[in-house]
Write an enzyme that holds these catalytic residues in place. Structure first.
Site, PDB file in Angstrom:
ATOM      1  N   ASP A   1       1.200  -1.854   5.796  1.00  0.00           N
ATOM      2  CA  ASP A   1       1.507  -0.458   5.485  1.00  0.00           C
ATOM      3  C   ASP A   1       1.402   0.428   6.723  1.00  0.00           C
ATOM      4  O   ASP A   1       0.652   1.395   6.753  1.00  0.00           O
ATOM      5  CB  ASP A   1       0.557   0.030   4.388  1.00  0.00           C
ATOM      6  CG  ASP A   1       0.940   1.408   3.875  1.00  0.00           C
ATOM      7  OD1 ASP A   1       2.141   1.726   3.885  1.00  0.00           O
ATOM      8  OD2 ASP A   1       0.031   2.168   3.486  1.00  0.00           O
TER       9      ASP A   1
ATOM     10  N   GLU B   1     -12.840  -0.612   4.142  1.00  0.00           N
ATOM     11  CA  GLU B   1     -11.828   0.409   3.849  1.00  0.00           C
ATOM     12  C   GLU B   1     -12.142   1.040   2.502  1.00  0.00           C
ATOM     13  O   GLU B   1     -12.546   0.352   1.556  1.00  0.00           O
ATOM     14  CB  GLU B   1     -10.407  -0.167   3.793  1.00  0.00           C
ATOM     15  CG  GLU B   1      -9.800  -0.558   5.115  1.00  0.00           C
ATOM     16  CD  GLU B   1      -8.347  -1.021   4.964  1.00  0.00           C
ATOM     17  OE1 GLU B   1      -7.692  -0.579   3.986  1.00  0.00           O
ATOM     18  OE2 GLU B   1      -7.890  -1.817   5.798  1.00  0.00           O
TER      19      GLU B   1
ATOM     20  N   TYR C   1      -9.943   0.419  -3.234  1.00  0.00           N
ATOM     21  CA  TYR C   1      -9.408   1.770  -3.424  1.00  0.00           C
ATOM     22  C   TYR C   1      -9.493   2.146  -4.906  1.00  0.00           C
ATOM     23  O   TYR C   1      -8.488   2.430  -5.558  1.00  0.00           O
ATOM     24  CB  TYR C   1      -7.960   1.837  -2.920  1.00  0.00           C
ATOM     25  CG  TYR C   1      -7.862   1.760  -1.419  1.00  0.00           C
ATOM     26  CD1 TYR C   1      -7.975   2.899  -0.634  1.00  0.00           C
ATOM     27  CD2 TYR C   1      -7.690   0.532  -0.783  1.00  0.00           C
ATOM     28  CE1 TYR C   1      -7.905   2.829   0.750  1.00  0.00           C
ATOM     29  CE2 TYR C   1      -7.624   0.456   0.606  1.00  0.00           C
ATOM     30  CZ  TYR C   1      -7.732   1.605   1.365  1.00  0.00           C
ATOM     31  OH  TYR C   1      -7.669   1.528   2.727  1.00  0.00           O
TER      32      TYR C   1
END
Length: 650
Positions: free
Chosen positions: A203, A536, A500
């Site tokens: 990405d 992340e 996420y």
């Protein structure tokens, strides 16, 4: 037809050259070495021919590039994609050609005792290099340097301009790193003839070009080829183990001096290998972990060779930080003390330049990192420029050094061809960055399909090879797999996980974050009993979008996502969670898609390095963590640093 992007040049070139065959010391000016920076405007031409092979058919490297057809002015270093106004160039896939004519000092060209090297910091992705029409080098991989000895060519053309030609192909295949695919569209009712697109599994935008500085530099004919430094600490004594490789002579003398910051020689040695002892050594500490972080000594190596023409010497000075790294089942120790990663993930990405290196941007980023109170970052998802690593050494910013192993998601990319290339990339990365004290861990990949069966052998082999190259640093890769399904996790030293929650999963449901993060941590810990980094986490926020109650893409939503993660992190960071790295430091460009509005907006800073609301939230947290984890007597120093050394965005 599928092969044309890669193999069209074979007939013209013959066998492939071996580029990396020794040391990779960064070019520097010393009493025995000179350097010429080739940054500036180069002639540039993209091969828009149907098969992208016109340049090889017509041998554009044999004469000045501007004589082959229209050329553009192209800045180096920079990506070529965003410099012009041509949409075809912005998304171009295939061969592009760069050329620069440079006058080389006559003392370089005519002196048989001078070795002249051409060094390219990064050419994305596959590069072929000619000098005055003669093929001198090839390199696969877009993020690491390569070089060629061009001394003989300069002497044969002494006094003439040196013409450097570089052909670069940015095509990604299942066996490149990162991998990709070329997809041909054959429906003639929907697509033109020979229409194709580049598919990627990552990405960020596939920028291409000469991204980093290009240098000419000299050494004597007998020279210091490589220096390896391994620090240790024995009580208060610093130990600097060194090994030096000399090329060009078997009869030589080597003198080694270690200088402190005040210019005092604190240790000396002789010979190609040895150990320097530094009583009461100043250790290299991370930023905010010590009142004197990032202490660097200077290792000066002097080579003396006696020849029939007299004495030849070579001098090289290497910054050295004395520090140790140790991993236990629940801690990451630097110099024997627990270290908590509170930092960011980054990208080499900015307006116009793309992934092109820029000193002003780099210094700005480091000022923002220090304002933020960040002590670390991961080079997501490829090796960054050597100059970045040098500043990390100087400022005490800890680095997880990551290979370009992003997007390894297909079975074909786990085969032997890909594995062998990945092993070579790790060799180049370790060779380049092994002496940086800021580098504390290697990451071999990001979010691979590690649940696939071949991933077990792939990562077992890759991690073992990396440990053999450098036994002093832990090795990891970054996973987004379930812990029980991850075939690579048994081989890492530190578990790095990306998640996420309430963004890609349970979108909009902020109330689930704490439970899901805590459950994930517990599952990984129970299965592997290894320290964990939240490598992340985050959410997109479009600058200036506000919504209360928070909704996705607003700055408020990004802040609440971070706050909920922080509550879960605080529950575990006293136990086995050793770090948190926000995604991302700054907004960055991606391919166009319905999920992206002019790129990825998960940055806490905009692409222009202006803060969003989450930057202030993270700043408050990072400075608080730094105060909590440091010695109490350093609290006063922290306040001084905040008040006097750094500007405030408040």
């Amino acid at each position: 037809m599928a092969c044309w992007l890669w193999v069209a040049w074979v007939a013209a070139l013959g066998s492939r050259a071996l580029v990396l065959a020794g040391g990779m010391l960064y070019p520097q000016e010393t009493p025995s070495r000179e350097r010429k920076d080739l940054s500036g405007l180069w002639d540039f031409r993209a091969d828009f021919s149907e098969d992208r092979n016109q340049g090889f058919r017509e041998r554009w490297y044999q004469s000045p590039l501007r004589e082959t057809g229209p050329v553009l002015d192209m800045p180096v270093p920079a990506s070529f994609n965003d410099v012009g106004q041509d949409a075809k160039l912005q998304n171009f896939i295939g061969w592009v050609w760069y050329e620069r004519q440079v006058m080389v000092p006559q003392s370089w060209a005519r002196d048989p005792g001078t070795r002249v090297m051409l060094r390219i910091g990064s050419a994305h992705y596959y590069a072929i290099v000619w000098v005055n029409g003669v093929h001198v080098a090839e390199h696969e991989g877009g993020h690491l340097p390569f070089e060629a000895d061009i001394s003989r060519l300069l002497r044969s053309d002494a006094g003439e301009p040196c013409r450097v030609t570089v052909a670069i192909n940015n095509t990604l295949t299942p066996h490149t790193l990162p991998p990709g695919q070329i997809e041909y569209k054959t429906d003639r009712l929907r697509y033109p003839k020979n229409y194709f697109i580049q598919l990627t599994h990552f990405d960020f935008f596939n920028y291409a070009g000469l991204h980093r500085p290009v240098f000419l530099y000299t050494t004597p004919a007998s020279y210091i080829e490589d220096i390896s430094v391994t620090p240790e600490v024995a009580q208060s004594t610093g130990l600097v183990n060194y090994e030096i490789v000399v090329h060009g002579s078997e009869n030589f003398e080597l003198d080694v001096l270690l200088w402190d910051k005040e210019g005092r020689a604190v240790a000396k040695g002789t010979g190609a290998r040895g150990q320097l002892q530094v009583p009461d050594a100043q250790l290299w500490w991370p930023y905010l972990m010590h009142e004197q972080p990032a202490y660097l000594y200077s290792l000066e190596v002097t080579l003396v060779v006696q020849t029939g023409a007299g004495t030849v010497s070579d001098v090289y000075t290497l910054p050295v930080g004395i520090r140790t790294v140790t991993v236990t089942h629940n801690q990451f120790l630097i110099n024997g003390k627990p270290f908590y990663f509170h930092g960011v993930n980054k990208h080499e990405d900015s307006d116009i330049r793309g992934k092109g290196f820029d000193w002003a941007l780099l210094v700005k980023d480091f000022n923002l990192l220090r304002w933020l109170g960040a002590n670390s970052f991961r080079t997501s998802h490829y090796p960054y420029a050597e100059e970045v690593m040098q500043l990390c050494d100087r400022y005490g910013i800890v680095v997880i050094d990551e290979a370009p192993g992003v997007g390894i998601v297909q079975w074909e990319s786990f085969g032997n061809i890909s594995l062998n290339h990945h092993l070579e990339v790790m060799e180049e990365l370790v060779q380049r960055d092994k002496n940086h004290p800021s580098v504390v861990m290697w990451s071999v990949a990001n979010e691979p399909a590690s649940w696939l069966p071949p991933a077990a052998y792939y990562f077992k082999t890759l991690i073992a090879h990396t440990k053999a190259l450098d036994p002093t640093r832990p090795v990891t890769f970054v996973s987004n797999s379930r812990p029980e399904a991850d075939n690579g996790a048994p081989y890492v030293d530190v578990i790095c996980i990306n998640s996420y929650y309430s963004w890609y999963h349970d979108s909009g449901h902020l109330e689930v974050i704490q439970l899901q993060v805590s459950t994930t941590f517990e599952n990984w810990n129970q299965l592997y009993q290894k320290p964990i980094i939240q490598s992340e986490y985050g959410a997109d926020a479009i600058p200036g979008f506000h919504q209360d109650p928070p909704k996705m893409f607003s700055e408020e939503y990004q802040k609440v996502v971070l706050q909920q993660y922080h509550l879960a992190l605080d529950q575990k960071r006293k136990d086995y969670v050793i770090g948190e790295l926000i995604w991302n430091f700054a907004d960055f460009m991606t391919d166009q898609s319905v999920m992206r509005v002019m790129g990825n907006k998960k940055g806490i800073f905009t692409r222009q390095r202006q803060p969003k609301g989450s930057a202030f939230l993270l700043r408050e947290r990072y400075w608080r963590i730094a105060n909590e984890t440091r010695h109490p007597h350093l609290a006063m120093i922290t306040q001084c640093v905040e008040n006097q050394l750094f500007y405030s965005l408040n």
